[in-house]
Design a protein around this motif. Structure first.
Motif, PDB file in Angstrom:
ATOM      1  N   VAL A 120       0.850  -1.184   0.000  1.00  0.00           N
ATOM      2  CA  VAL A 120       0.000   0.000   0.000  1.00  0.00           C
ATOM      3  C   VAL A 120       0.889   1.238   0.000  1.00  0.00           C
ATOM      4  O   VAL A 120       2.035   1.197   0.454  1.00  0.00           O
ATOM      5  CB  VAL A 120      -0.958   0.017   1.207  1.00  0.00           C
ATOM      6  CG1 VAL A 120      -1.980  -1.105   1.103  1.00  0.00           C
ATOM      7  CG2 VAL A 120      -0.191  -0.091   2.524  1.00  0.00           C
ATOM      8  N   TRP A 121       0.332   2.356  -0.524  1.00  0.00           N
ATOM      9  CA  TRP A 121       1.080   3.605  -0.650  1.00  0.00           C
ATOM     10  C   TRP A 121       0.436   4.692   0.207  1.00  0.00           C
ATOM     11  O   TRP A 121      -0.718   4.575   0.621  1.00  0.00           O
ATOM     12  CB  TRP A 121       1.117   4.050  -2.103  1.00  0.00           C
ATOM     13  CG  TRP A 121       2.032   3.238  -2.960  1.00  0.00           C
ATOM     14  CD1 TRP A 121       3.305   3.551  -3.341  1.00  0.00           C
ATOM     15  CD2 TRP A 121       1.752   1.963  -3.555  1.00  0.00           C
ATOM     16  NE1 TRP A 121       3.847   2.565  -4.123  1.00  0.00           N
ATOM     17  CE2 TRP A 121       2.913   1.560  -4.275  1.00  0.00           C
ATOM     18  CE3 TRP A 121       0.656   1.104  -3.544  1.00  0.00           C
ATOM     19  CZ2 TRP A 121       2.998   0.382  -4.972  1.00  0.00           C
ATOM     20  CZ3 TRP A 121       0.728  -0.095  -4.244  1.00  0.00           C
ATOM     21  CH2 TRP A 121       1.885  -0.444  -4.943  1.00  0.00           C
ATOM     22  N   THR A 122       1.188   5.765   0.406  1.00  0.00           N
ATOM     23  CA  THR A 122       0.661   6.897   1.156  1.00  0.00           C
ATOM     24  C   THR A 122      -0.644   7.396   0.551  1.00  0.00           C
ATOM     25  O   THR A 122      -1.577   7.759   1.273  1.00  0.00           O
ATOM     26  CB  THR A 122       1.690   8.037   1.176  1.00  0.00           C
ATOM     27  OG1 THR A 122       2.925   7.552   1.712  1.00  0.00           O
ATOM     28  CG2 THR A 122       1.204   9.195   2.038  1.00  0.00           C
ATOM     29  N   SER A 123      -0.712   7.420  -0.764  1.00  0.00           N
ATOM     30  CA  SER A 123      -1.912   7.919  -1.445  1.00  0.00           C
ATOM     31  C   SER A 123      -3.150   7.095  -1.144  1.00  0.00           C
ATOM     32  O   SER A 123      -4.278   7.572  -1.334  1.00  0.00           O
ATOM     33  CB  SER A 123      -1.669   7.960  -2.955  1.00  0.00           C
ATOM     34  OG  SER A 123      -1.314   6.673  -3.436  1.00  0.00           O
ATOM     35  N   ASP A 124      -2.965   5.868  -0.676  1.00  0.00           N
ATOM     36  CA  ASP A 124      -4.122   5.041  -0.322  1.00  0.00           C
ATOM     37  C   ASP A 124      -4.801   5.544   0.945  1.00  0.00           C
ATOM     38  O   ASP A 124      -5.964   5.213   1.196  1.00  0.00           O
ATOM     39  CB  ASP A 124      -3.698   3.577  -0.120  1.00  0.00           C
ATOM     40  CG  ASP A 124      -3.222   2.928  -1.410  1.00  0.00           C
ATOM     41  OD1 ASP A 124      -3.844   3.187  -2.455  1.00  0.00           O
ATOM     42  OD2 ASP A 124      -2.237   2.167  -1.360  1.00  0.00           O
TER      43      ASP A 124
END
Length: 310
Positions: free
Chosen positions: A47-51
């Motif tokens: 998962v990424w920060t943007s999630d």
């Protein structure tokens, strides 16, 4: 005229510098309230920060850094961490921190509730606990107590017992990233198991230097009163046990357990420094290990005659 124009721009520049130096307002960070993270084959997902972040703005121009971490696995701005990996054993409810930092170093953060789910149905998480004699035989009925907590004060407490083969296997997770967890095995039954007068004779020869023990585990077994040395006091304790004068060894222990991967600095003196009798999973561990090996020592049994199934 040019002099006044230059002075005016110098004033504006000074004001901007002063503003930058006195900026104490953190970025405005808005996060999702919750997020479902499905774990597909091959049993992990990234998962990424943007999630997690909906928006981030600041009162001053300049770059804004963002980062994320699993709750209770660190403090302050997560330097360089813009992705996280979730594994199958982390199924269930957890939390993720999202952070933002502006050019002046002001930070803000928010917490997102996360539900990790099994997307494929084929990633059953499991952990195993092994308790073996030094020669590799499995030890029956070893109780392993697992306890710990995280930065939120939550605690876990479970107990697991090994079967006859010394190998305990269970689906599920034994801990999670962010938990400081301790695993401590014990077996405090049948203190006379493997203890005979022959053991007393061997311990006497070791004390006199006639035939010293060549294994740190044997030396640990000879320390019947668990005072960190092998002396005639251990022989006295074992003799009282054999004669039925006492029904248990000091501290009520029958066995001691050492993490199998522990390397004794001085095998001839395994008590210095004191050897560990548990496995500790620090709260920074990510991923958390899922296999735990212990070597068991039957106190008083220095010729390895104890029955590990008893």
């Amino acid at each position: 005229m040019n002099r006044y124009v230059l002075s005016f721009f110098a004033l504006l520049f000074s004001i901007s510098i002063l503003s930058a130096q006195t900026d104490t307002i953190p970025p405005a960070l808005q996060c999702k309230s919750s997020l479902i993270v499905p774990v597909p084959i091959p049993c992990f997902t990234t998962v990424w920060t943007s999630d997690f972040v909906v928006s981030v703005t600041d009162n001053e121009p300049g770059p804004i850094q963002t980062g994320i971490r699993k709750r209770c696995t660190g403090s302050g701005f997560p330097e360089g961490d813009t992705t996280l990996v979730f594994l199958s054993y982390e199924w269930g409810a957890t939390q993720v921190e999202a952070w933002a930092r502006d050019a002046a170093g002001n930070t803000s953060s928010c917490t997102v509730a996360v539900e990790v789910t099994d997307q494929s149905g084929g990633c059953d998480p499991a952990f195993s606990i092994y308790a073996f004699l030094p020669d590799g035989q499995g030890i029956n009925s070893v109780w392993t107590e697992v306890k710990g907590g995280n930065c939120l004060g939550d605690s876990i407490l479970n107990q697991y017992i090994t079967p006859v083969n010394g190998m305990y296997l269970q689906f599920g997770s034994i801990s999670r990233p962010g938990y400081h967890t301790q695993m401590k095995p014990s077996k405090d039954i049948n203190p006379l198991n493997g203890v005979t007068t022959y053991d007393l004779a061997l311990i006497q020869k070791h004390i006199l230097g006639i035939k010293p023990f060549d294994s740190p585990y044997t030396i640990i077994a000879a320390d019947a009163n668990q005072d960190g040395q092998v002396t005639t006091a251990d022989i006295v304790e074992l003799r009282k046990l054999i004669l039925g004068i006492t029904q248990a060894l000091p501290n009520g222990k029958s066995w001691r357990f050492v993490p199998t991967d522990y390397v004794f600095p001085d095998p001839a003196d395994p008590f210095q420094p004191p050897f560990p009798e548990m496995i500790v999973i620090p709260n920074m561990a990510d991923p958390v290990p899922n296999t735990f090996h212990f070597t068991g020592v039957k106190l008083g049994d220095v010729n390895n005659s104890a029955d590990p199934s008893q």
